[in-house]
Motif scaffolding. Structure first.
Motif, short mmCIF file in Angstrom:
data_model
loop_
_atom_site.label_atom_id
_atom_site.label_comp_id
_atom_site.label_asym_id
_atom_site.label_seq_id
_atom_site.Cartn_x
_atom_site.Cartn_y
_atom_site.Cartn_z
N GLN A 181 -74.66 -8.33 -73.87
CA GLN A 181 -73.79 -7.31 -73.28
C GLN A 181 -72.96 -7.89 -72.14
N ARG A 182 -73.56 -8.79 -71.38
CA ARG A 182 -72.78 -9.44 -70.32
C ARG A 182 -71.62 -10.23 -70.91
N GLY A 218 -66.78 -7.76 -70.90
CA GLY A 218 -67.69 -8.90 -70.79
C GLY A 218 -67.00 -10.13 -70.22
N ASN A 253 -69.38 1.65 -73.91
CA ASN A 253 -69.63 3.03 -73.46
C ASN A 253 -69.71 3.13 -71.93
N GLU A 254 -69.80 1.98 -71.25
CA GLU A 254 -69.77 1.96 -69.79
C GLU A 254 -68.40 1.49 -69.27
N VAL A 268 -69.78 -3.79 -72.33
CA VAL A 268 -70.52 -2.56 -72.64
C VAL A 268 -69.49 -1.44 -72.79
N LEU A 315 -71.96 -5.89 -64.58
CA LEU A 315 -72.51 -6.43 -65.83
C LEU A 315 -73.93 -6.95 -65.66
N PHE A 346 -77.31 -5.73 -67.37
CA PHE A 346 -77.39 -5.65 -68.83
C PHE A 346 -77.92 -6.96 -69.42
N ASN A 347 -78.21 -6.92 -70.75
CA ASN A 347 -78.75 -8.11 -71.39
C ASN A 347 -77.66 -9.17 -71.59
N LYS A 376 -70.20 -9.81 -74.14
CA LYS A 376 -69.27 -9.03 -74.96
C LYS A 376 -68.77 -7.76 -74.28
#
Length: 356
Positions: free
Chosen positions: A47-48, A59, A54-55, A52, A40, A43-44, A50
């Motif tokens: 994103q950390r 979170g 698609n990856e 990601v 994580l 990422f921003n 909640k």
């Protein structure tokens, strides 16, 4: 290799050679969570938190919710909901936070992610603690009520240090005279004579004799991140020097601490204090039951601190035996009034030896 470095290596090998207690649950959770946090980290912030999708990354917010369910399932509290405290789960939360932080120092695949991973751990830990906040409050409320009840005059317990102090004196005298002794006895003797915590005696403490019954102590652990004003500087509590009374000759106390170090029973002061608990806690808490100061069901290593403090009050005629908050801060470095007030439960028995 210099002699000092060689001695340090040998000391560490001695400690590592003895099996440390393991916390299987924590080990397993760290091995699962840390890689998640590291993935994580690039990422921003949102994103950390909640995740990601698609990856296929979860979170930290949801990971904390999942961890809450795991803890409640693994360490259930069978009481009615309004009485539940989840005491074991709360202790494991603390252990998990510490273990995750430790692991970031050695287990990350990319050390450049050290800071963002620790930020994620902080948010995850706060979210996890929040999930248990109501239970922690119940626990604190019950503790305060118990302290209030126990310190009532009718519930006070008389303690007699005579036999234990004599035994501790003999143990420290023996090793000073070159005789051998059980290191467990030496540790307990120092704890009784100084009131220091287990992790302080076996890791952070340093003693320097001031006079016959006084040492300069440095290495306070509880609240170690707190800073206090000294002159025109803010000094970390761990670096503050406390002038503390001893119940046994200061010379013996200082020698005993060095003896433990020479025997490989102290960690380097830079180590994590949790290593002391994992390595020595079970053994020392069992051994200290041989010291008959308290009722058998109350004999723990930490109770030496209470015995020491109540005795130090008796030995200092300037201290009010039931109004000693300032004295506690000065001698114990403790500003938790609930803990300080809990010591009011104990009284020194008349004619008990209070210093040798």
């Amino acid at each position: 290799m210099s002699i000092e470095i060689a001695q340090k290596v040998i000391k560490e090998m001695k400690i590592k050679a003895s099996e440390e207690m393991t916390n299987t649950y924590i080990d397993e959770r760290v091995s699962y969570l840390l890689p998640q946090f590291e993935e994580l980290a690039p990422f921003n912030l949102n994103q950390r938190k909640k995740g990601v999708p698609n990856e296929n990354l979860i979170g930290w917010e949801r990971l904390a919710a999942i961890e809450t369910k795991n803890l409640k399932f693994t360490y259930p509290d069978e009481r009615p909901e309004n009485e539940r405290e989840y005491g074991t789960a709360l202790r494991q939360i603390t252990a998990l936070k510490k273990a995750l932080k430790r692991a970031t120092k050695t287990e990350l695949k990319d050390n450049a992610l050290y800071n963002p991973v620790n930020t994620i751990i902080k948010h995850f830990g706060n979210a996890l603690s929040y999930q248990f906040a109501s239970y922690k409050e119940k626990q604190n409320t019950r503790y305060r009520e118990n302290v209030t009840e126990r310190r009532q005059t009718s519930n006070r317990i008389e303690i007699d240090l005579t036999d234990s102090l004599k035994y501790a004196f003999n143990i420290l005298t023996d090793i000073k005279n070159g005789q051998d002794a059980n290191w467990l006895d030496v540790s307990c003797a120092i704890a009784l004579a100084t009131g220091r915590r287990m992790a302080e005696i076996h890791l952070s403490a340093s003693f320097e004799q001031i006079d016959t019954y006084t040492v300069a102590f440095k290495g306070q652990l509880k609240g170690k991140n707190r800073k206090v004003k000294q002159g025109d500087k803010a000094v970390s509590l761990r670096d503050v020097i406390f002038k503390i009374p001893t119940l046994l000759p200061a010379e013996l106390v200082c020698y005993g601490l060095q003896w433990l170090d020479n025997k490989g029973k102290r960690f380097e002061s830079t180590e994590d204090p949790e290593r002391v608990n994992r390595r020595f806690s079970k053994t020392l808490n069992e051994h200290c039951k041989q010291f008959d100061i308290f009722p058998s069901e109350e004999r723990t290593y930490h109770k030496f601190r209470a015995a020491y403090f109540r005795t130090a009050i008796v030995n200092d005629s300037n201290v009010d035996p039931y109004d000693f908050t300032d004295f506690a801060k000065k001698v114990l470095g403790d500003d938790d009034e609930n803990t300080i007030n809990s010591y009011k439960r104990y009284e020194i028995k008349k004619n008990s030896v209070t210093r040798i």
